[in-house]
Design an enzyme around this catalytic site. Sequence first.
Site, mmCIF file in Angstrom:
data_model
loop_
_atom_site.group_PDB
_atom_site.id
_atom_site.type_symbol
_atom_site.label_atom_id
_atom_site.label_comp_id
_atom_site.label_asym_id
_atom_site.label_seq_id
_atom_site.Cartn_x
_atom_site.Cartn_y
_atom_site.Cartn_z
ATOM 1 N N ASP A 102 11.739 8.593 -6.559
ATOM 2 C CA ASP A 102 11.389 7.734 -5.419
ATOM 3 C C ASP A 102 12.201 6.436 -5.454
ATOM 4 O O ASP A 102 11.651 5.335 -5.313
ATOM 5 C CB ASP A 102 9.892 7.430 -5.417
ATOM 6 N N ARG A 133 0.844 -1.186 0.000
ATOM 7 C CA ARG A 133 0.000 0.000 0.000
ATOM 8 C C ARG A 133 0.883 1.241 0.000
ATOM 9 O O ARG A 133 1.882 1.312 0.711
ATOM 10 C CB ARG A 133 -0.919 0.028 1.230
ATOM 11 N N LYS A 190 -2.397 -2.806 -9.758
ATOM 12 C CA LYS A 190 -2.201 -1.544 -9.045
ATOM 13 C C LYS A 190 -3.461 -0.703 -9.197
ATOM 14 O O LYS A 190 -3.841 -0.332 -10.319
ATOM 15 C CB LYS A 190 -0.992 -0.792 -9.594
ATOM 16 N N PHE A 231 -0.757 6.796 -2.828
ATOM 17 C CA PHE A 231 -1.697 7.038 -3.915
ATOM 18 C C PHE A 231 -2.392 5.772 -4.423
ATOM 19 O O PHE A 231 -3.309 5.853 -5.229
ATOM 20 C CB PHE A 231 -0.973 7.691 -5.102
#
Length: 314
Positions: free
Chosen positions: A142, A31, A53, A34
């Site tokens: 990220d 999780r 997803k 977004f």
Amino acid sequence: MIQTAAPGEFTHRCAKVSFDSIYNITEDLRRGRFSVVKKCIKKDSSDEFFAAKIIKKRHLQQALNELRVFQLSCKHPNFIKLYQVFDLPTEAIFILEYAKQGDLQLILELEGYLEESQAIHITKQVLEAVAFLHENKVIHLDIKPQNILLMEKWPSTEIKLCDFGLSRILTNQCLLEISGTTDFLAPEVVNYEPLTYATDMWSMGVLIYVLVTGHTPFGGTTALNTQSNIAQCILDFPEDLFEKISKTCIDLIKNLIVRIPKHRITANVSLKHPWICSNEEILLKNSFDYENNDNDNNTLLSTINNNQYENNNN
């Protein structure tokens, strides 16, 4: 979602039937802020697994960003593949390649840290993926162990980079963002300064530090404390963590975790660094002598491939 994109941009990916008519969800995988990722299986197959997803439409921009990177990343082996898109009234579902061995964070939690040869094996593949993104004007924003997926049994595994929700295509416009995972944020993110390809390279330096020690270089007691440490950029190599780490590894970290973005080496230059090009035998012979490493300016770049690095950074 498709309607908000350029005409025909993603329609070739969009499924013509319902998700439930093709797939059964079996369990939650992860999780995020977004989205949620669930493991699913095709109804007409007992051994064909995928990752679904699911992104709520209120996070539309993240979904579109990710789709645009998927359009590009299908051309490189170190990115997770997108197979299909379900465009539903309140959410979008991306059908992705399933990584049966999980992510790199699971390995770190089990083993604490990686041997340098293992860290090199992982880092080289991530750098190749990042170099591809940068060559195509995309920054990931990220990079972290949770977004590095293992495709085969550890440690001899191909890795794939995933999660492009924060990724951005660089244009002539100034890009300002405050997003990402706190421990891996670059100073320009913390200080709300313009982001560049060098922002990913800071995260690569933090990643290598984490892989070989199991610790983050700027971790504080709170997120704000960590951000303050990052902004100050006081990079330390504690003896208890680095006494067995090679000089070349530390040198690469020093050339990535640099306060001024333009002074960080690029992904392509990093791929030519002695640590990435080394092997286990060399690493054993070149173990880190902590007592002789007090002078931060005395890096290997002054003696190894000095001209090559200077030319690439100009």
